[in-house]
Design an enzyme around this catalytic site. Structure first.
Site, short mmCIF file in Angstrom:
data_model
loop_
_atom_site.label_atom_id
_atom_site.label_comp_id
_atom_site.label_asym_id
_atom_site.label_seq_id
_atom_site.Cartn_x
_atom_site.Cartn_y
_atom_site.Cartn_z
N HIS A 14 0.00 -5.84 18.11
CA HIS A 14 -1.24 -6.68 18.29
C HIS A 14 -2.03 -6.10 19.33
O HIS A 14 -1.51 -5.61 20.34
CB HIS A 14 -0.67 -8.12 18.85
CG HIS A 14 0.09 -8.80 17.75
ND1 HIS A 14 1.59 -8.41 17.70
CD2 HIS A 14 -0.24 -9.76 16.78
CE1 HIS A 14 1.88 -9.18 16.70
NE2 HIS A 14 0.99 -9.87 16.40
N LYS A 55 0.82 -1.26 -0.09
CA LYS A 55 0.01 -0.01 -0.10
C LYS A 55 0.97 1.23 -0.11
O LYS A 55 0.64 2.18 -0.85
CB LYS A 55 -0.93 0.02 1.27
CG LYS A 55 -1.95 -1.02 1.01
CD LYS A 55 -2.71 -0.98 2.54
CE LYS A 55 -3.97 -2.27 2.23
NZ LYS A 55 -4.70 -2.35 3.44
#
Length: 125
Positions: free
Chosen positions: A102, A54
């Protein structure tokens, strides 16, 4: 240039349960698979590669495949990203930085790319 990706780790858990190591080989090389200790690690590596693609502006495809990127760790355990010669040359890449985190059932990766070309200057109006 900057890219970010978020993945629900249970998606990776399902991939591994269904396909095992063969599923991991769809986006990781053997060296990367050795670094994967659980499905959350695998999800984070997926996010890194998606975030890089991206940032590059191509997404995963012909110009930038999963095989063109390799996640590795420094001696201190920090994640880093190695790139194929093809990508470095084609996109004039000087440096890459990444961060992985995370939270609960999500893995998130942010990647920045420093390029030598000035083709991506801000657009004037």
């Amino acid at each position: 240039m900057i890219g970010i990706d978020l993945i629900k780790t249970s998606r990776m858990q399902a991939l591994i349960e269904r396909f095992g190591e063969r599923g991991l080989k769809r986006f990781l090389c053997d060296e990367e698979i050795k670094l994967v200790h659980n499905y959350k690690n695998a999800a984070a590596y997926w996010a890194v590669k998606e975030a890089f693609s991206k940032a590059l502006g191509t997404g995963i495809g012909k110009e930038c495949s999963f095989a063109d990127m390799k996640v590795y760790k420094t001696s201190q355990g920090a994640p880093k990203l190695a790139l194929s010669r093809k990508l470095i040359a084609q996109f004039d890449i000087l440096d890459v930085a990444l961060s992985i985190t995370h939270d609960g059932e999500y893995a998130i990766a942010v990647v920045t790319i420093k390029r030598s070309s000035t083709t991506n200057k801000i657009q004037e109006f």
